[in-house]
Design a protein around this motif. Structure first.
Motif, mmCIF file in Angstrom:
data_model
loop_
_atom_site.group_PDB
_atom_site.id
_atom_site.type_symbol
_atom_site.label_atom_id
_atom_site.label_comp_id
_atom_site.label_asym_id
_atom_site.label_seq_id
_atom_site.Cartn_x
_atom_site.Cartn_y
_atom_site.Cartn_z
ATOM 1 N N LEU A 1 48.487 60.203 56.484
ATOM 2 C CA LEU A 1 48.081 59.654 57.782
ATOM 3 C C LEU A 1 48.938 60.219 58.913
ATOM 4 N N GLU A 2 50.212 60.465 58.629
ATOM 5 C CA GLU A 2 51.043 61.086 59.671
ATOM 6 C C GLU A 2 50.416 62.404 60.128
ATOM 7 N N VAL A 3 49.951 63.185 59.134
ATOM 8 C CA VAL A 3 49.339 64.477 59.477
ATOM 9 C C VAL A 3 47.992 64.256 60.179
ATOM 10 N N TRP A 4 47.114 63.451 59.560
ATOM 11 C CA TRP A 4 45.790 63.236 60.168
ATOM 12 C C TRP A 4 45.916 62.758 61.616
ATOM 13 N N SER A 5 46.918 61.904 61.839
ATOM 14 C CA SER A 5 47.001 61.251 63.151
ATOM 15 C C SER A 5 47.419 62.216 64.267
ATOM 16 N N GLU A 6 47.875 63.416 63.880
ATOM 17 C CA GLU A 6 48.292 64.379 64.929
ATOM 18 C C GLU A 6 47.130 64.735 65.856
ATOM 19 N N ALA A 7 45.893 64.567 65.378
ATOM 20 C CA ALA A 7 44.741 64.885 66.245
ATOM 21 C C ALA A 7 44.459 63.760 67.241
ATOM 22 N N GLY A 8 45.173 62.645 67.105
ATOM 23 C CA GLY A 8 45.085 61.591 68.117
ATOM 24 C C GLY A 8 44.012 60.534 67.899
ATOM 25 N N ALA A 9 43.189 60.668 66.854
ATOM 26 C CA ALA A 9 42.100 59.700 66.684
ATOM 27 C C ALA A 9 42.444 58.594 65.684
ATOM 28 N N GLY B 1 46.313 66.694 55.565
ATOM 29 C CA GLY B 1 46.853 65.389 55.154
ATOM 30 C C GLY B 1 47.025 65.293 53.644
ATOM 31 N N VAL B 2 45.991 65.724 52.921
ATOM 32 C CA VAL B 2 46.063 65.633 51.454
ATOM 33 C C VAL B 2 47.158 66.565 50.936
ATOM 34 N N ARG B 3 47.212 67.736 51.520
ATOM 35 C CA ARG B 3 48.255 68.708 51.114
ATOM 36 C C ARG B 3 49.662 68.100 51.336
ATOM 37 N N ALA B 4 49.830 67.428 52.464
ATOM 38 C CA ALA B 4 51.135 66.815 52.762
ATOM 39 C C ALA B 4 51.454 65.717 51.745
ATOM 40 N N ALA B 5 50.429 64.978 51.343
ATOM 41 C CA ALA B 5 50.638 63.927 50.338
ATOM 42 C C ALA B 5 51.031 64.553 48.999
ATOM 43 N N ILE B 6 50.359 65.658 48.640
ATOM 44 C CA ILE B 6 50.671 66.349 47.380
ATOM 45 C C ILE B 6 52.126 66.835 47.412
ATOM 46 N N GLU B 7 52.504 67.440 48.506
ATOM 47 C CA GLU B 7 53.878 67.973 48.600
ATOM 48 C C GLU B 7 54.898 66.842 48.532
#
Ligand SMILES: Cc1ncc(COP(=O)(O)O)c(C=O)c1O
Length: 391
Positions: A282-290, A378-384
């Motif tokens: 979610l941290e990554v997804w949220s960078e787009a502001g929505a 986002g998924v990639r960040a979760a995997i890492e």
């Protein structure tokens, strides 16, 4: 739809096969010695999960029933209780208390922050007549994904020198994150079977210490089914106020075995790890502001559920419907004032890394299909995150 469905609501949660298998049997006759042994072993093991030397009560009920059971025992109509507002569930609990004839004082909250212990202390100091009989605290409000510090609530009550009982709703937190009933000075704790206890819905579980039981003894009884006095009997038929919900308790027995085998510290660590993966995505997804976290502060984000706010013009319910109906991933919707403006990812109970990644990947597919603005990866960040944490 072929393949597994992914259940990621914050309750009911995925039920392990071992729990399902344990329930798949004929009932015992009500006075069969084995039935009593199973029930009493569950009482003993649940006390270990709550970390209490107090009494355990199991009701054929859901979490709402658990709320009512606690209040019906320790309060009489007209008694005052204090409820810090943390979200949909604290507010619902307040409504239940009012329906029981209690005088409910609510401490207003914004649904994005945890209970403020200073507010509790200030309010109790002002209660010079010592009318407030209990403080009702929700450890994780599943509607908002905010986790509160229950120990700090007890410290606030003590700092005010107030005799109020502390009642904790651990429905969305027990067996997923630390809860230390006796050490934290909690007088009554409430859980429900369908969350991190990995069982089907249908059991409300209460723990009560001596102080709570003494208080209950002085309250005129009006609700026979909830009454602890009857339920403290040795015989099952009285301990359950009638026929024990046998299959549910067989399932609970198996779940408690699994909890014992994994151990609470490992269970808590697993929940922290899986929640960390969801939070990273979610941290990554949220960078787009929505999309954004409902819980404003990272340290107050629950390890059991994440409420995701959706920005202007994004229909949270459509995301939920689409992921469930086309991708087989069931997340929950926003509740109360978050209805239509949030969806909730449950990450508690019988879950592992690939299950959580399946849910996150399903959501990311849905975002792409529905045109929900989100930063990729986002998924990639979760995997890492999981690769780092596991290693
Ligand atoms: C924190 C909390 N309290 C109470 C409840 C109510 O439980 P039930 O739906 O089993 O009645 C829930 C349900 O999700 C919950 O999450």
């Amino acid at each position: 739809m072929s393949g597994h469905e992914f259940l990621h609501s914050p309750g009911p949660t995925h039920i392990p096969d071992r729990v399902l298998a344990a329930m798949h049997r004929q009932p015992f006759d009500l006075v069969d010695r084995r039935l009593k042994e199973i029930a009493h072993s569950c009482f003993a093991d649940l006390a270990g999960v709550f970390r209490t030397k107090g009494r355990i009560f199991i009701y054929a009920a859901n979490g709402h029933g658990g709320w009512e059971a606690a209040l019906a025992n320790i309060c009489a109509p007209g008694d005052a209780v204090l409820i810090p507002e943390v979200g949909h569930f604290s507010n619902n609990w307040a409504d239940h208390a009012r329906a029981l004839g209690l005088d409910v004082a609510s401490l207003e909250g914004d649904w994005r922050h945890a209970i403020d212990p200073n507010d509790i202390e200030r309010t109790l100091r002002r209660d010079t007549g010592r009318r407030i009989k209990a403080v009702l605290a929700v450890q994780v409000d599943t509607g908002t994904g905010v986790a509160s510090d229950v120990k700090a609530v007890r410290e606030a009550i003590d700092a005010a020198g107030h005799p109020a009982l502390l009642v904790a709703d651990t429905i969305a937190s027990l067996a997923a994150m630390p809860f230390d009933m006796d050490a934290w000075g909690v007088d009554v704790a409430i859980a429900a079977s369908q969350k991190a206890l990995m069982c089907p819905p249908g059991l409300a579980i209460l723990a009560a210490n001596d102080k709570a039981i003494r208080t209950a003894a002085s309250v005129p009884r009006q609700h026979r089914y909830w009454d602890w006095k009857t339920r403290m009997a040795e015989e099952n038929y009285r301990a359950f106020c009638g026929t024990m919900p046998e299959q549910l308790v067989f399932g609970l027995r198996a779940a408690l075995d699994m909890i014992g085998e994994e151990g609470l510290p490992a269970i808590f660590a697993r929940h922290r790890r899986l929640a960390g993966a969801v939070h990273r995505a979610l941290e990554v997804w949220s960078e787009a502001g929505a999309l954004s976290f409902n819980a404003a502060l990272p340290e107050q984000r629950a390890v059991t559920v994440t409420a995701v706010r959706t920005g202007e013009g994004i229909d949270a319910d459509l995301i939920r419907k689409h992921t469930r109906e086309t991708l087989g991933v069931a997340v929950a919707g926003g509740l109360g004032r978050l209805s239509g403006h949030a969806f909730r990812i449950g990450h508690l109970g019988d879950l592992n890394e690939p299950m959580v990644l399946g849910c996150l990947a399903g959501l990311e597919v849905a975002f792409l299909q529905l045109g929900v603005p989100h930063a990729p990866g986002g998924v990639r960040a979760a995997i890492e995150f999981l690769a780092r944490e596991a290693g």
